[in-house]
Design an enzyme around this catalytic site. Structure first.
Site, short mmCIF file in Angstrom:
data_model
loop_
_atom_site.label_atom_id
_atom_site.label_comp_id
_atom_site.label_asym_id
_atom_site.label_seq_id
_atom_site.Cartn_x
_atom_site.Cartn_y
_atom_site.Cartn_z
N GLU A 184 26.17 20.93 38.53
CA GLU A 184 27.18 21.70 37.79
C GLU A 184 28.50 21.78 38.54
O GLU A 184 29.56 21.96 37.94
CB GLU A 184 26.65 23.10 37.45
CG GLU A 184 26.51 24.08 38.62
CD GLU A 184 25.22 23.96 39.40
OE1 GLU A 184 24.55 22.91 39.31
OE2 GLU A 184 24.87 24.93 40.14
N CYS A 189 17.98 23.12 41.65
CA CYS A 189 17.66 23.68 42.97
C CYS A 189 16.37 24.49 42.90
O CYS A 189 15.30 23.93 42.79
CB CYS A 189 18.84 24.47 43.53
SG CYS A 189 18.85 24.50 45.31
N GLU A 217 46.87 30.38 46.18
CA GLU A 217 46.65 31.64 45.47
C GLU A 217 46.22 32.71 46.47
O GLU A 217 45.32 32.47 47.28
CB GLU A 217 45.56 31.42 44.41
CG GLU A 217 45.19 32.68 43.67
CD GLU A 217 43.91 32.54 42.84
OE1 GLU A 217 43.43 31.41 42.63
OE2 GLU A 217 43.40 33.59 42.41
N GLU A 231 44.24 45.04 52.82
CA GLU A 231 43.84 43.79 53.48
C GLU A 231 44.79 42.65 53.21
O GLU A 231 44.84 41.69 53.95
CB GLU A 231 42.45 43.33 52.99
CG GLU A 231 41.30 44.22 53.32
CD GLU A 231 40.94 45.08 52.13
OE1 GLU A 231 41.84 45.36 51.29
OE2 GLU A 231 39.76 45.47 52.04
N THR A 278 56.65 47.66 30.37
CA THR A 278 57.05 46.77 31.46
C THR A 278 57.07 47.47 32.81
O THR A 278 57.19 46.84 33.84
CB THR A 278 58.46 46.18 31.22
OG1 THR A 278 59.40 47.25 31.22
CG2 THR A 278 58.54 45.44 29.90
N LYS A 279 56.94 48.80 32.79
CA LYS A 279 57.09 49.55 34.05
C LYS A 279 56.10 49.13 35.14
O LYS A 279 56.50 48.94 36.30
CB LYS A 279 57.00 51.06 33.76
CG LYS A 279 57.45 51.93 34.91
CD LYS A 279 58.95 51.85 35.18
CE LYS A 279 59.73 52.80 34.29
NZ LYS A 279 61.18 52.61 34.44
N HIS A 336 23.17 20.66 43.13
CA HIS A 336 23.89 21.42 42.10
C HIS A 336 24.87 20.53 41.33
O HIS A 336 26.06 20.50 41.65
CB HIS A 336 24.63 22.59 42.75
CG HIS A 336 23.72 23.65 43.24
ND1 HIS A 336 23.26 24.66 42.42
CD2 HIS A 336 23.12 23.83 44.43
CE1 HIS A 336 22.43 25.44 43.11
NE2 HIS A 336 22.33 24.95 44.33
N1 GLN Z 1 16.05 29.51 47.42
C1 GLN Z 1 15.90 28.09 47.36
C2 GLN Z 1 16.18 27.43 48.70
O1 GLN Z 1 16.80 28.01 49.55
C3 GLN Z 1 16.78 27.48 46.29
C4 GLN Z 1 18.22 27.65 46.58
C5 GLN Z 1 19.07 27.42 45.38
O2 GLN Z 1 18.60 27.43 44.26
N2 GLN Z 1 20.34 27.23 45.57
O3 GLN Z 1 15.79 26.32 48.90
#
Ligand code: GLN
Length: 547
Positions: free
Chosen positions: A521, A380, A139, A148, A187-188, A519
């Site tokens: 997530e 975190c 992509e 750019e 469509t232009k 993390h």
């Molecule tokens: N600011 C915190 C650190 O650097 C937590 C970083 C974060 O939440 N990703 O450890």
């Protein structure tokens, strides 16, 4: 050798190129092909690591420690293929490499030019790993016509010429605006955008047209004629209720068929779409709802916590509930009682973040969740907040804080229960950093292993005691407070394999209170929710039944 699909955009930005690419990847997989997705970003930052989440959305971290664009998150969520450092490149990175080579004298006295030196660098990047998959989807960020972007467009044009005929195709995403006054789809702009593309030597094979209205057959034929694509290669892309409908919706309008036809593939296996049918069914037919508060800093732009929102949705899909998230700016209850603002939620999540602003509010959110026995997930910085909260309110260390805040303020105000990590082990080498190091790419980044305590809550969540998760942080909870905090009920239930770095904390005598230094997530998928999000939402469901 992989076949290449180059995805470009025109008319306006934010058309959902990333999503279309990811959905196409999923559709090719459903037909039994292997895929890899790649993002080429024309901006001059070396990577998005230093870009404000307000402006650019979340930074997505790969296992191998690259800080990348959030589109790579889409790619992973739709295909399950773990992105790598080599799946994301920017002009900044390309020029840095070219200039480093120039300084080293690698070009043997030649004049360095965009063509061929910059374009060669981009082509070399596109080629990486091309023997590993059936299809490589690349992509190009931005819109055709951006200054750019030119070297990237030129590179993919050359690349398709370097390859045997039929090895590369171009898919162009545009918008068909609707004029209410005349009741017409126009469509232009698409015609102009394709003209722009053709003027630089790229003739799109597939046209994907975003539209809020049904595109009549007549307009499709017109687009095909004026843009020089086959009528069945004009693919309508209508607004979707949820992004997870994209693979089924694109299949329905023939995107994967058109792509295979453009390659001249006639013997493709029929797609198995059962995974996406299940995902879509779970999205559309929830059985109940939970309300989760996310107490953070970048709350104006949901993209700043893109993966968290998605991971919660995945947790909801697994538990067959709709997860309603409300983003609360931590600063709003900094100087008052947090309770009135936090009551009524089934769970509280404190996400990652940087800097001191809003942290006192996040600490209050952690306290509220702990004392009211509301499910809490700290990610975190959210884990660091939980530790500081416990140190202050359970262990009596009134001045507990993080060195990050003292560094920012330039004065010492806190006892650092969270300190700046200056040296750690990465694979078989030791990495050293100072506080004044560059801001880009100098954190503990990427996948690290952790060992979980047998019998702990998290070991039950993961069903395992050995895990690997992605990190992006500079500061760490100080192990020297472990005993003191554990005595008060905050258990260090996950540690780095050498036992030096706390990875997970959990509260004893609480239905669900977990903080993680990493993390989770980033690794959640709609068809495979991350265990922490799966069980966090489950805890929220249980909480919702109590009230
Ligand atoms: N600011 C915190 C650190 O650097 C937590 C970083 C974060 O939440 N990703 O450890």
């Amino acid at each position: 050798m992989a076949r290449y699909i180059f995805i470009t955009g025109g008319v306006v930005s934010s058309l959902g190129k990333g999503l279309a690419s990811a959905a196409l990847g999923a559709l090719l997989q459903a037909r039994g092909y292997t895929v890899r997705l790649r993002k080429l970003d024309p901006y001059l930052n070396v990577d998005p690591g230093t870009m404000s989440p307000f402006e650019h959305g979340e930074v997505f971290v790969t296992d191998d420690g690259a800080e990348t664009d959030l589109d790579l998150g889409h790619y992973e969520r739709f295909t399950g293929v773990a992105a790598r450092q080599t799946d994301s490149i920017s002009s900044g990175r390309v020029y840095t490499t070219v200039l480093e080579k120039e300084r080293r004298g690698d070009y043997l006295g030649k004049t360095i030019q965009v063509i061929p030196h910059v374009t060669n660098e981009i082509k070399d990047f596109i080629k990486i790993g091309d023997d590993e998959v059936d299809f490589m989807l690349c992509e190009i960020g931005g819109t055709v016509g951006d200054i750019e972007g030119l070297p990237f467009f030129e590179s993919i044009r050359q690349f398709s010429q370097d390859k045997p005929r039929g090895q590369c195709i171009f898919m162009h995403l545009t918008l068909l605006p609707y004029l209410k006054a005349s009741g017409e789809l126009k469509t232009k702009p698409t015609q102009h955008s394709v003209k722009e593309l053709r003027s630089i030597g790229i003739a799109p094979d597939i046209l994907v047209c975003r539209s809020e209205h049904i595109i009549p057959e007549k307009e499709r034929a017109k687009l095909a004629l004026f843009c020089n694509v086959r009528p069945d290669s004009v693919i309508p892309a209508y607004d979707l209720e949820t992004i997870y409908d994209a693979p089924l919706a694109y299949h329905k309008v023939g995107m994967d068929r058109a792509v295979l036809a453009a390659f001249g593939i006639t013997d493709a296996p029929a797609p198995d779409l059962s995974t996406w049918q299940d995902v879509s069914d779970r999205m559309h037919n929830p059985d109940g709802e939970v309300k989760i508060a996310i107490v953070g800093k970048y709350t104006q732009l949901e993209d700043a916590y893109k993966s968290i929102g998605e991971a919660l949705t995945h947790g909801g899909m697994f538990n067959r509930v709709k997860v309603k998230t409300e983003w609360i700016d931590a600063e709003v209850f900094e100087n008052g009682d947090a309770a009135p603002r936090l009551e009524g939620y089934d769970a509280i999540l404190v996400p990652g973040g940087f800097g001191e602003r809003g942290t006192e509010g996040k600490i209050k959110a952690a306290e509220f969740a702990r004392t009211r026995k509301i499910p809490y997930l700290g990610i975190c910085l959210g884990m660091q907040m939980a530790v500081i909260e416990a140190a202050r309110n359970l262990a009596g260390m009134q001045d507990a804080g993080s060195e990050e805040f003292d560094h920012e303020a330039g004065e010492k105000r806190f006892t650092p229960v969270v300190y700046h990590l200056k040296e750690w082990v990465e694979g078989n080498r030791t990495v050293a950093r100072t506080v004044t190091d560059d801001k880009g790419g100098t954190m503990r980044l990427g996948a690290y292993n952790a060992t979980l305590t047998e019998g702990s809550k998290v070991a039950a969540v993961y069903g395992d005691t050995a895990i690997s998760e992605r990190h992006r942080h500079r500061y760490e909870v100080d192990i020297k407070y472990r005993e003191q905090l554990e005595k008060c009920g905050l258990i260090f239930s996950g540690m780095s394999p050498d036992g030096k770095l706390p990875e997970i904390v959990e509260a004893k005598d609480h239905p669900w209170y977990i903080g993680v230094q990493f993390h989770p997530e980033l690794k959640s998928k709609p068809f495979e929710p991350h265990p922490l999000f799966r069980d966090f939402v489950k805890a929220a469901v249980e909480q919702s039944r109590l009230v």
